[in-house]
Design a protein around this motif. Structure first.
Motif, short mmCIF file in Angstrom:
data_model
loop_
_atom_site.label_atom_id
_atom_site.label_comp_id
_atom_site.label_asym_id
_atom_site.label_seq_id
_atom_site.Cartn_x
_atom_site.Cartn_y
_atom_site.Cartn_z
N HIS A 282 -50.76 78.92 13.27
CA HIS A 282 -51.20 80.32 13.49
C HIS A 282 -50.14 81.14 13.02
O HIS A 282 -50.22 82.24 12.58
N TYR A 283 -48.95 80.81 13.22
CA TYR A 283 -47.78 81.61 12.68
C TYR A 283 -47.81 81.96 11.25
O TYR A 283 -47.55 82.87 10.81
N ILE A 284 -47.97 80.97 10.55
CA ILE A 284 -48.10 80.88 9.07
C ILE A 284 -49.53 81.83 8.44
O ILE A 284 -49.14 82.69 7.74
N ASP A 285 -50.46 81.54 9.35
CA ASP A 285 -51.67 82.37 9.00
C ASP A 285 -51.57 83.94 9.27
O ASP A 285 -51.63 84.82 8.41
N LYS A 286 -50.49 84.32 10.41
CA LYS A 286 -50.38 85.42 10.85
C LYS A 286 -49.74 86.28 10.00
O LYS A 286 -50.09 87.53 9.21
N HIS A 287 -48.61 85.58 9.21
CA HIS A 287 -47.68 86.14 8.52
C HIS A 287 -48.14 86.31 6.98
O HIS A 287 -47.56 87.16 6.20
N ASN A 288 -49.15 85.46 6.78
CA ASN A 288 -49.94 85.68 5.46
C ASN A 288 -50.57 87.08 5.35
O ASN A 288 -50.78 87.62 4.44
N ALA A 289 -51.41 87.14 6.53
CA ALA A 289 -52.20 88.52 6.64
C ALA A 289 -51.26 89.74 6.78
O ALA A 289 -51.23 90.80 6.13
N TYR A 290 -49.81 89.69 7.31
CA TYR A 290 -48.62 90.56 7.26
C TYR A 290 -48.44 90.88 5.95
O TYR A 290 -48.12 92.10 5.46
N SER A 291 -48.07 89.87 5.21
CA SER A 291 -47.63 90.04 3.85
C SER A 291 -48.50 90.78 3.10
O SER A 291 -48.07 91.77 2.15
N SER A 292 -49.87 90.59 3.23
CA SER A 292 -50.84 91.48 2.34
C SER A 292 -50.65 92.97 2.44
O SER A 292 -50.84 93.77 1.84
#
Length: 273
Positions: free
Chosen positions: A184-194
């Motif tokens: 979940h942490y990784i998925d969340k930061h993937n969205a943040y980076s976009s």
């Protein structure tokens, strides 16, 4: 017991794991509002059972996002507003301090600092985390950023509040501890980076002058391509992150990779255009 005259707004989506611990610690406040975005788990059931008002927010991809929308549409009974996420847990020390400090008429807002956990471990070193999430509703709002569905993020994450007047600091920290897994942490930061990549390109076009000092430093280093390496060196060595063991190393690596994701996505967008 007299309730503290602060309206607490907790922004959520599918937060059944974190929400009970968050809401249980907010009983001393006079108003508790949960702003949901169509949760499909037991988030709403939990919020109502624990006495919170529940509002539903459906984002249309433009301004306002969830927190500004709540400021504009919720029936806020108090002048002071505290914004929290479901994985942020107040302590008695924090509540006692803000109960006292909001009585000082010279302040219109306060910056909150966090005690961070990663992979279940409390971190003592590395870069600290803070945000101005407590302010008077008549004196503040989150910055307005014009976007057109850069990502699915319907809540202000990196937008910072613009607060009129004096802003103080709360010394007692709020615990930031997500009970969800690493995926979940990784998925969340993937969205943040976009989102961050699109925001960076917008700033380059508009010459935005309302950036905070930290934002100016971050976007300046992004421009040089050095931010991932600079962040890791600063967090792990200068800020003694290595003393937090493997969790300190992992967090520094994940955060530096997050900035690498932003740089890569910026190049990808530029090439498409």
């Amino acid at each position: 017991m007299n309730k503290i005259p602060i309206s607490v707004i907790v922004s959520v989506k599918n937060e059944a794991q974190n929400l009970p611990s968050c809401l249980d610690k907010l009983k001393r406040f006079s108003q508790l509002i949960v702003v949901d975005s169509g949760s499909t788990d037991d988030t709403i059931i939990i919020a109502k059972a624990m006495g919170a008002e529940v509002l539903q927010f459906q984002w249309n991809g433009k301004f306002p996002k969830k927190r500004n929308w709540a400021l504009q549409n919720a029936n806020l009974l108090n002048e002071w507003i505290l914004f929290l996420d479901a994985d942020e847990f107040v302590t008695d020390e924090f509540v006692n301090e803000i109960e006292h400090k909001i009585q000082d008429p010279t302040y219109n807002g306060f910056t909150i600092r966090f005690e961070n956990y990663f992979m279940g471990r409390k971190l003592k070193y590395g870069y600290g985390f803070q945000k101005s999430a407590l302010f008077k509703k008549s004196k503040g709002a989150y910055e307005k950023i014009e976007e057109d569905l850069w990502s699915h993020l319907d809540m202000e994450v990196h937008e910072h509040p613009i607060i009129e007047g004096k802003v103080g600091i709360i010394k007692a920290k709020v615990v930031h501890k997500d009970f969800k897994n690493l995926e979940h942490y990784i998925d969340k930061h993937n969205a943040y980076s976009s989102w961050e990549a699109q925001r960076y390109l917008q700033i380059r076009k508009s010459n935005n002058t309302l950036l905070s000092l930290n934002q100016k430093i971050k976007y300046g280093l992004l421009n040089t391509g050095l931010l991932p390496a600079v962040y890791f060196f600063g967090a792990y060595f200068l800020k003694l992150g290595f003393l937090d063991g493997k969790e300190g190393f992992y967090l520094a690596r994940f955060k530096s990779h997050y900035f690498f994701q932003i740089q890569t996505k910026i190049d990808l967008i530029k090439n498409k255009n």
